[in-house]
Write a protein that holds these residues in place. Structure first.
Motif, PDB file in Angstrom:
ATOM      1  N   ARG A 299       0.830  -1.214   0.000  1.00  0.00           N
ATOM      2  CA  ARG A 299       0.000   0.000   0.000  1.00  0.00           C
ATOM      3  C   ARG A 299       0.861   1.258   0.000  1.00  0.00           C
ATOM      4  O   ARG A 299       0.402   2.327  -0.343  1.00  0.00           O
ATOM      5  N   SER A 300       2.120   1.103   0.407  1.00  0.00           N
ATOM      6  CA  SER A 300       3.025   2.251   0.452  1.00  0.00           C
ATOM      7  C   SER A 300       4.353   1.879  -0.196  1.00  0.00           C
ATOM      8  O   SER A 300       4.677   0.702  -0.363  1.00  0.00           O
ATOM      9  N   ARG A 301       5.120   2.896  -0.531  1.00  0.00           N
ATOM     10  CA  ARG A 301       6.451   2.669  -1.112  1.00  0.00           C
ATOM     11  C   ARG A 301       7.344   1.960  -0.089  1.00  0.00           C
ATOM     12  O   ARG A 301       8.155   1.124  -0.453  1.00  0.00           O
ATOM     13  N   GLU A 302       7.174   2.279   1.199  1.00  0.00           N
ATOM     14  CA  GLU A 302       8.012   1.671   2.235  1.00  0.00           C
ATOM     15  C   GLU A 302       7.833   0.155   2.266  1.00  0.00           C
ATOM     16  O   GLU A 302       8.808  -0.590   2.347  1.00  0.00           O
ATOM     17  N   VAL A 303       6.593  -0.315   2.187  1.00  0.00           N
ATOM     18  CA  VAL A 303       6.328  -1.762   2.176  1.00  0.00           C
ATOM     19  C   VAL A 303       6.888  -2.378   0.894  1.00  0.00           C
ATOM     20  O   VAL A 303       7.547  -3.422   0.926  1.00  0.00           O
ATOM     21  N   ALA A 304       6.649  -1.731  -0.233  1.00  0.00           N
ATOM     22  CA  ALA A 304       7.128  -2.254  -1.526  1.00  0.00           C
ATOM     23  C   ALA A 304       8.653  -2.303  -1.583  1.00  0.00           C
ATOM     24  O   ALA A 304       9.226  -3.166  -2.263  1.00  0.00           O
ATOM     25  N   ASP A 305       9.309  -1.416  -0.864  1.00  0.00           N
ATOM     26  CA  ASP A 305      10.777  -1.379  -0.867  1.00  0.00           C
ATOM     27  C   ASP A 305      11.401  -2.634  -0.270  1.00  0.00           C
ATOM     28  O   ASP A 305      12.566  -2.930  -0.546  1.00  0.00           O
ATOM     29  N   GLU A 306      10.652  -3.415   0.502  1.00  0.00           N
ATOM     30  CA  GLU A 306      11.178  -4.667   1.048  1.00  0.00           C
ATOM     31  C   GLU A 306      11.644  -5.581  -0.087  1.00  0.00           C
ATOM     32  O   GLU A 306      12.638  -6.294   0.049  1.00  0.00           O
ATOM     33  N   TRP A 307      10.925  -5.568  -1.216  1.00  0.00           N
ATOM     34  CA  TRP A 307      11.326  -6.374  -2.372  1.00  0.00           C
ATOM     35  C   TRP A 307      12.685  -5.922  -2.906  1.00  0.00           C
ATOM     36  O   TRP A 307      13.508  -6.742  -3.304  1.00  0.00           O
ATOM     37  N   LEU A 308      12.903  -4.618  -2.931  1.00  0.00           N
ATOM     38  CA  LEU A 308      14.162  -4.082  -3.457  1.00  0.00           C
ATOM     39  C   LEU A 308      15.339  -4.507  -2.590  1.00  0.00           C
ATOM     40  O   LEU A 308      16.427  -4.790  -3.103  1.00  0.00           O
ATOM     41  N   HIS A 309      15.110  -4.568  -1.283  1.00  0.00           N
ATOM     42  CA  HIS A 309      16.176  -4.961  -0.360  1.00  0.00           C
ATOM     43  C   HIS A 309      16.442  -6.465  -0.434  1.00  0.00           C
ATOM     44  O   HIS A 309      17.586  -6.889  -0.346  1.00  0.00           O
ATOM     45  N   ARG A 310      15.380  -7.260  -0.595  1.00  0.00           N
ATOM     46  CA  ARG A 310      15.535  -8.723  -0.656  1.00  0.00           C
ATOM     47  C   ARG A 310      16.150  -9.186  -1.977  1.00  0.00           C
ATOM     48  O   ARG A 310      16.891 -10.158  -2.003  1.00  0.00           O
ATOM     49  N   PHE A 311      15.795  -8.502  -3.072  1.00  0.00           N
ATOM     50  CA  PHE A 311      16.221  -8.947  -4.399  1.00  0.00           C
ATOM     51  C   PHE A 311      16.784  -7.789  -5.225  1.00  0.00           C
ATOM     52  O   PHE A 311      16.220  -7.415  -6.252  1.00  0.00           O
ATOM     53  N   PRO A 312      17.915  -7.205  -4.786  1.00  0.00           N
ATOM     54  CA  PRO A 312      18.478  -6.094  -5.548  1.00  0.00           C
ATOM     55  C   PRO A 312      18.813  -6.539  -6.970  1.00  0.00           C
ATOM     56  O   PRO A 312      19.363  -7.604  -7.177  1.00  0.00           O
ATOM     57  N   GLY A 313      18.408  -5.737  -7.927  1.00  0.00           N
ATOM     58  CA  GLY A 313      18.664  -6.061  -9.329  1.00  0.00           C
ATOM     59  C   GLY A 313      17.534  -6.824  -9.988  1.00  0.00           C
ATOM     60  O   GLY A 313      17.323  -6.701 -11.183  1.00  0.00           O
ATOM     61  N   ASP A 314      16.800  -7.632  -9.218  1.00  0.00           N
ATOM     62  CA  ASP A 314      15.669  -8.379  -9.782  1.00  0.00           C
ATOM     63  C   ASP A 314      14.323  -7.759  -9.421  1.00  0.00           C
ATOM     64  O   ASP A 314      13.303  -8.133  -9.985  1.00  0.00           O
ATOM     65  N   ALA A 315      14.313  -6.863  -8.466  1.00  0.00           N
ATOM     66  CA  ALA A 315      13.105  -6.108  -8.111  1.00  0.00           C
ATOM     67  C   ALA A 315      13.436  -4.631  -8.284  1.00  0.00           C
ATOM     68  O   ALA A 315      14.422  -4.142  -7.745  1.00  0.00           O
ATOM     69  N   THR A 316      12.631  -3.940  -9.083  1.00  0.00           N
ATOM     70  CA  THR A 316      12.860  -2.516  -9.343  1.00  0.00           C
ATOM     71  C   THR A 316      11.544  -1.755  -9.202  1.00  0.00           C
ATOM     72  O   THR A 316      10.457  -2.325  -9.365  1.00  0.00           O
ATOM     73  N   VAL A 317      11.659  -0.478  -8.931  1.00  0.00           N
ATOM     74  CA  VAL A 317      10.488   0.389  -8.824  1.00  0.00           C
ATOM     75  C   VAL A 317       9.940   0.633 -10.229  1.00  0.00           C
ATOM     76  O   VAL A 317      10.691   0.969 -11.147  1.00  0.00           O
TER      77      VAL A 317
END
Length: 124
Positions: free
Chosen positions: A57-75
């Motif tokens: 629901r927020s960018r902060e929650v969605a950012d968890e994907w970026l931290h878990r999978f850098p390079g494979d998860a992007t905004v």
């Protein structure tokens, strides 16, 4: 390399209650929407390299994907600020996590629809 690709994901998405394909921008792959045609909302942007999903629901929650999978998860461009990410196929993200991300995107989008527009049979 995982078995989840765009063809698999399209079938998976379209099996959800009330889901239907649309191609408003004439891309190679459709977006998958839920809800009545004129008021349907996108829950998956299909692409050859990955899928765009609402990851929170927020960018902060969605950012968890970026931290878990850098390079494979992007905004996602344009709508990333609203919690949308692109998740790559065949990389570090396990297939099960990709499917869970689609499930979560579907849930978040359906919950955002007015009750009378939510499809029968969806699990809330």
């Amino acid at each position: 390399m995982g078995v989840v690709d765009v063809a698999h994901l399209q079938v998976y998405c379209l099996a959800k209650p009330g889901a239907w394909p649309d191609n408003p921008w004439e891309h190679d792959y459709p977006v998958i929407k839920v809800g009545p045609e004129e008021r349907g909302k996108i829950f998956a942007f299909l692409g050859s390299e990955g899928v765009g999903v609402k990851s929170g629901r927020s960018r902060e929650v969605a950012d968890e994907w970026l931290h878990r999978f850098p390079g494979d998860a992007t905004v996602m461009a344009y709508i990333g600020r609203s919690g949308w990410n692109t998740l790559a196929f065949g990389g570090a993200i396990p297939d099960e996590d990709l499917l869970d991300a689609v499930d979560e995107s579907y849930r978040l989008v359906v919950e955002g629809l007015p009750r009378k527009l939510r499809p029968e049979g969806w699990e809330g």
